[in-house]
Scaffold this motif. Structure first.
Motif, PDB file in Angstrom:
ATOM      1  N   ASP A 144      20.633 -28.356 -11.740  1.00  9.43           N
ATOM      2  CA  ASP A 144      21.513 -28.174 -10.589  1.00  9.43           C
ATOM      3  C   ASP A 144      20.989 -28.774  -9.287  1.00  9.43           C
ATOM      4  O   ASP A 144      21.684 -28.688  -8.266  1.00  9.43           O
ATOM      5  CB  ASP A 144      21.771 -26.677 -10.371  1.00  9.43           C
ATOM      6  N   ASP A 145      19.801 -29.372  -9.308  1.00  4.82           N
ATOM      7  CA  ASP A 145      19.283 -29.919  -8.054  1.00  4.82           C
ATOM      8  C   ASP A 145      20.115 -31.096  -7.544  1.00  4.82           C
ATOM      9  O   ASP A 145      19.967 -31.519  -6.391  1.00  4.82           O
ATOM     10  CB  ASP A 145      17.810 -30.308  -8.182  1.00  4.82           C
ATOM     11  N   ILE A 146      21.005 -31.625  -8.376  1.00  7.57           N
ATOM     12  CA  ILE A 146      21.927 -32.667  -7.916  1.00  7.57           C
ATOM     13  C   ILE A 146      22.790 -32.144  -6.776  1.00  7.57           C
ATOM     14  O   ILE A 146      23.254 -32.909  -5.916  1.00  7.57           O
ATOM     15  CB  ILE A 146      22.811 -33.152  -9.096  1.00  7.57           C
ATOM     16  N   LEU A 147      22.976 -30.826  -6.720  1.00  5.32           N
ATOM     17  CA  LEU A 147      23.812 -30.234  -5.677  1.00  5.32           C
ATOM     18  C   LEU A 147      23.110 -30.232  -4.321  1.00  5.32           C
ATOM     19  O   LEU A 147      23.774 -30.158  -3.283  1.00  5.32           O
ATOM     20  CB  LEU A 147      24.218 -28.815  -6.078  1.00  5.32           C
ATOM     21  N   ILE A 148      21.791 -30.308  -4.314  1.00  8.80           N
ATOM     22  CA  ILE A 148      21.057 -30.455  -3.036  1.00  8.80           C
ATOM     23  C   ILE A 148      21.425 -31.798  -2.418  1.00  8.80           C
ATOM     24  O   ILE A 148      21.729 -31.889  -1.210  1.00  8.80           O
ATOM     25  CB  ILE A 148      19.538 -30.348  -3.252  1.00  8.80           C
ATOM     26  N   THR A 149      21.408 -32.829  -3.240  1.00 12.33           N
ATOM     27  CA  THR A 149      21.789 -34.168  -2.771  1.00 12.33           C
ATOM     28  C   THR A 149      23.243 -34.186  -2.316  1.00 12.33           C
ATOM     29  O   THR A 149      23.581 -34.790  -1.290  1.00 12.33           O
ATOM     30  CB  THR A 149      21.578 -35.196  -3.890  1.00 12.33           C
ATOM     31  N   ALA A 150      24.116 -33.511  -3.079  1.00 10.71           N
ATOM     32  CA  ALA A 150      25.534 -33.462  -2.714  1.00 10.71           C
ATOM     33  C   ALA A 150      25.730 -32.808  -1.352  1.00 10.71           C
ATOM     34  O   ALA A 150      26.529 -33.286  -0.523  1.00 10.71           O
ATOM     35  CB  ALA A 150      26.316 -32.707  -3.786  1.00 10.71           C
ATOM     36  N   LEU A 151      25.005 -31.723  -1.094  1.00 11.82           N
ATOM     37  CA  LEU A 151      25.110 -31.034   0.194  1.00 11.82           C
ATOM     38  C   LEU A 151      24.625 -31.931   1.325  1.00 11.82           C
ATOM     39  O   LEU A 151      25.274 -32.035   2.381  1.00 11.82           O
ATOM     40  CB  LEU A 151      24.316 -29.733   0.159  1.00 11.82           C
ATOM     41  N   LYS A 152      23.499 -32.602   1.119  1.00  7.90           N
ATOM     42  CA  LYS A 152      22.967 -33.497   2.150  1.00  7.90           C
ATOM     43  C   LYS A 152      23.958 -34.614   2.465  1.00  7.90           C
ATOM     44  O   LYS A 152      24.192 -34.938   3.644  1.00  7.90           O
ATOM     45  CB  LYS A 152      21.639 -34.090   1.687  1.00  7.90           C
ATOM     46  N   ASN A 153      24.546 -35.192   1.433  1.00  3.14           N
ATOM     47  CA  ASN A 153      25.500 -36.282   1.640  1.00  3.14           C
ATOM     48  C   ASN A 153      26.748 -35.800   2.372  1.00  3.14           C
ATOM     49  O   ASN A 153      27.274 -36.497   3.254  1.00  3.14           O
ATOM     50  CB  ASN A 153      25.893 -36.904   0.302  1.00  3.14           C
ATOM     51  N   GLN A 154      27.217 -34.608   2.016  1.00  4.66           N
ATOM     52  CA  GLN A 154      28.411 -34.079   2.678  1.00  4.66           C
ATOM     53  C   GLN A 154      28.117 -33.771   4.145  1.00  4.66           C
ATOM     54  O   GLN A 154      28.952 -34.023   5.026  1.00  4.66           O
ATOM     55  CB  GLN A 154      28.905 -32.831   1.957  1.00  4.66           C
ATOM     56  N   LEU A 155      26.934 -33.236   4.416  1.00  3.66           N
ATOM     57  CA  LEU A 155      26.559 -32.960   5.810  1.00  3.66           C
ATOM     58  C   LEU A 155      26.465 -34.249   6.624  1.00  3.66           C
ATOM     59  O   LEU A 155      26.839 -34.277   7.812  1.00  3.66           O
ATOM     60  CB  LEU A 155      25.230 -32.205   5.858  1.00  3.66           C
ATOM     61  N   SER A 156      25.995 -35.304   6.005  1.00  5.75           N
ATOM     62  CA  SER A 156      25.913 -36.585   6.716  1.00  5.75           C
ATOM     63  C   SER A 156      27.300 -37.120   7.041  1.00  5.75           C
ATOM     64  O   SER A 156      27.487 -37.827   8.036  1.00  5.75           O
ATOM     65  CB  SER A 156      25.132 -37.605   5.887  1.00  5.75           C
ATOM     66  N   ASN A 157      28.311 -36.754   6.214  1.00  6.95           N
ATOM     67  CA  ASN A 157      29.680 -37.181   6.493  1.00  6.95           C
ATOM     68  C   ASN A 157      30.236 -36.517   7.745  1.00  6.95           C
ATOM     69  O   ASN A 157      31.203 -37.023   8.347  1.00  6.95           O
ATOM     70  CB  ASN A 157      30.594 -36.859   5.308  1.00  6.95           C
ATOM     71  N   TYR A 158      29.646 -35.367   8.112  1.00 12.55           N
ATOM     72  CA  TYR A 158      30.127 -34.625   9.275  1.00 12.55           C
ATOM     73  C   TYR A 158      29.401 -34.999  10.564  1.00 12.55           C
ATOM     74  O   TYR A 158      29.715 -34.453  11.629  1.00 12.55           O
ATOM     75  CB  TYR A 158      29.956 -33.112   9.058  1.00 12.55           C
ATOM     76  N   GLU A 159      28.400 -35.875  10.496  1.00 10.59           N
ATOM     77  CA  GLU A 159      27.555 -36.142  11.664  1.00 10.59           C
ATOM     78  C   GLU A 159      28.351 -36.617  12.873  1.00 10.59           C
ATOM     79  O   GLU A 159      28.098 -36.197  14.007  1.00 10.59           O
ATOM     80  CB  GLU A 159      26.484 -37.181  11.298  1.00 10.59           C
TER      81      GLU A 159
END
Length: 514
Positions: A337-352
């Motif tokens: 499930d650590d792929i979801l850490i990357t998913a969260l980081k990428n989604q947060l970068s979309n909100y920058e």
């Protein structure tokens, strides 16, 4: 050498009786309280044999006996395997889960015991049946007449046995109503047929119940971001944050709890299967009234329709069970499930560049069994010895528990990483909710995995962990104390968190409304 058709039917009925050993074990347990256990036991055993025989006379006529007999053997043998080894009850909800199971999950049950079971209890008897030279009476009329007579006589014998001892048989089955759910091959076949009918039935039109929803403007200096972590097969009984003492399964989130930034609670699930619990917890309907035939907008739809940015990332091979169908979603299907850490980081970068009120759902594979040892990387193998097989019967209770606890610890690590991302993000007022869909049995009272009907399911399957974290100290102080939580709270808490008003919102079920 040819063998009489009727003798083959008798032998097949006897073999199907033998495959009902889980049913008969439950009968023997119930007979301990009977006044005349010997007579009652004989009546039930003989009655089951003749009912099976009458069924074969109907569905296994001379020219179909090899096909129908093979089908009944396969269904009964495989059902018996999962009932005996995991305590599974093959009801309609379980069959829906079977229909939705992908190859990866299906192969997780493969082990040496299942191979041997298949070889000796399925392939060998079916091969023998197919190889037999069965003697049939010539003429359709004669065959039909004899088959009809066999059916009537078999059913008649069963009826007479029950009638002669009806004063004991009828009360026995009324007091042991779950016995009918153990009878093979009838119950799994009926359950599967109902599941297929449910899946093939056209869905009802979507009820647009979110039409009256309005969202108050966010007057805070920062937009709200809620990370909703949807767990899989995590039971409250294995959480050290909730009093579990064998292993420290919440070592990674412990610092946040100590700093009053996070809190754990025990909650009741909506069901004991993902297919029930996930849509139920996001529904406006409480568990006691939940009806999966009602196709209505859920909490995710309410959020999206009122302008909350919604994204769903799943690593659970069971999918979102329809909850995320109308919002952007992405499924990974990775080993861990650590792929979801990357998913969260990428989604947060979309909100920058443009932060806005948002919810990010992260659906983990979590602690899905029976291959618990495959749910965490080797560096998370903290509690030993472990059970590194899907054949749980080969492992000691301590090994099974340690392996399962490693999955809980790994999920705890992931949650701590999600929180760490929220901690360092200055653009949002960040919060996190974690809740599991259902729990898990690890051998208590001989029961493994999950999926028992809610009315008889043990606490291990219905009591799940609930965690809340927030950077907002005021919000943390508002969480209700001294009340019992359940998945019924989720719909109302999500709406309340984002300031959504609707006739379906009940502030009494909002975890943060006093």
């Amino acid at each position: 050498m040819k063998i009489c058709y009727h003798k083959v039917l008798f032998a097949l009925a006897a073999y199907l009786c033998a495959l009902n050993f889980v049913f008969f074990a439950a009968v023997l347990d119930g007979l301990k309280k009977a006044e005349d256990p010997v007579l009652l036991g004989f009546t039930i055993f003989a009655g089951v044999f003749f009912i099976l025989l009458s069924t074969l006379y109907v569905f296994a006529p001379p020219r179909l006996i090899k096909i129908t007999g093979s089908f009944f053997i396969a269904v009964s043998a495989f059902s018996a395997y999962f009932m005996y080894n995991y305590g599974a009850l093959l009801n309609q909800d379980m069959m829906i889960t079977v229909l939705e199971t992908d190859n990866k999950e299906a192969f997780s049950y493969l082990n040496f015991k299942l191979i041997l079971w298949t070889l000796f209890l399925v392939i060998l008897p079916i091969g023998l049946l197919i190889a037999l030279k069965i003697e049939y009476k010539k003429g359709i009329k004669i065959a039909f007449l004899r088959g009809f007579c066999g059916f009537v006589l078999s059913l008649g014998f069963a009826g007479v046995l029950v009638l002669l001892n009806s004063q004991s048989v009828i009360p026995f089955f009324r007091n042991n109503s779950n016995l009918k759910k153990l009878h093979l091959p009838y119950y799994p076949i009926i359950s599967f047929a109902r599941a297929v009918n449910s899946k093939l039935s056209p869905p009802k039109p979507l009820e647009m119940i979110a039409a009256d929803a309005t969202r108050a403007s966010n007057d805070a200096s920062k937009p709200k971001l809620l990370v909703f972590v949807l767990g899989e097969t995590a039971r409250a009984a294995s959480y050290s944050a909730l009093g579990y003492s064998k292993n420290d399964t919440n070592a990674y989130t412990k610092p946040f709890v100590a700093a009053n930034k996070a809190a754990y609670f025990e909650a009741l699930s909506c069901g004991t299967l993902t297919a029930v619990s996930v849509p139920c917890m996001f529904s406006h309907q409480p568990r006691v009234a939940y009806d999966d035939d009602i196709n209505a907008q859920n909490a995710i739809d309410f959020l999206a329709s009122t302008g909350v940015d919604v994204s769903w990332y799943g690593n659970n091979n069971g999918g979102c069970k329809g909850v995320c169908n109308r919002v952007p979603w992405l499924y990974f299907g990775k080993e861990f499930d650590d792929i979801l850490i990357t998913a969260l980081k990428n989604q947060l970068s979309n909100y920058e560049n443009q932060p806005k009120d948002a919810i990010i759902v992260l659906h983990v594979l979590g602690s899905h069994g029976p291959t618990y040892y495959q749910r965490y990387p080797n560096e998370m193998k903290k509690f030993t010895p472990t059970c590194d097989t899907s054949d749980l019967a080969k492992c000691s209770s301590d090994e099974i528990i340690n392996t399962y606890d490693n999955t809980i610890l790994y999920t705890d690590y992931l949650i701590s990483e999600f929180i760490a991302e929220l901690e360092k993000n200055e653009s949002f007022e960040g919060s996190l909710i974690y809740i599991s869909d259902h729990g898990e049995s690890l051998g208590e009272n001989g029961i493994y995995l999950h999926g028992l009907p809610y009315a008889i399911a043990p606490d291990e399957q219905t009591h799940v962990p609930l965690m809340f974290y927030s950077k907002n100290a005021d919000l943390m102080s508002r969480i209700k104390k001294g009340v019992s939580f359940s998945q019924d709270n989720i719909f109302h808490t999500l709406l309340g968190h984002f300031g959504i008003s609707s006739k379906y919102y009940d502030k009494n079920l909002d975890m943060f409304e006093r």
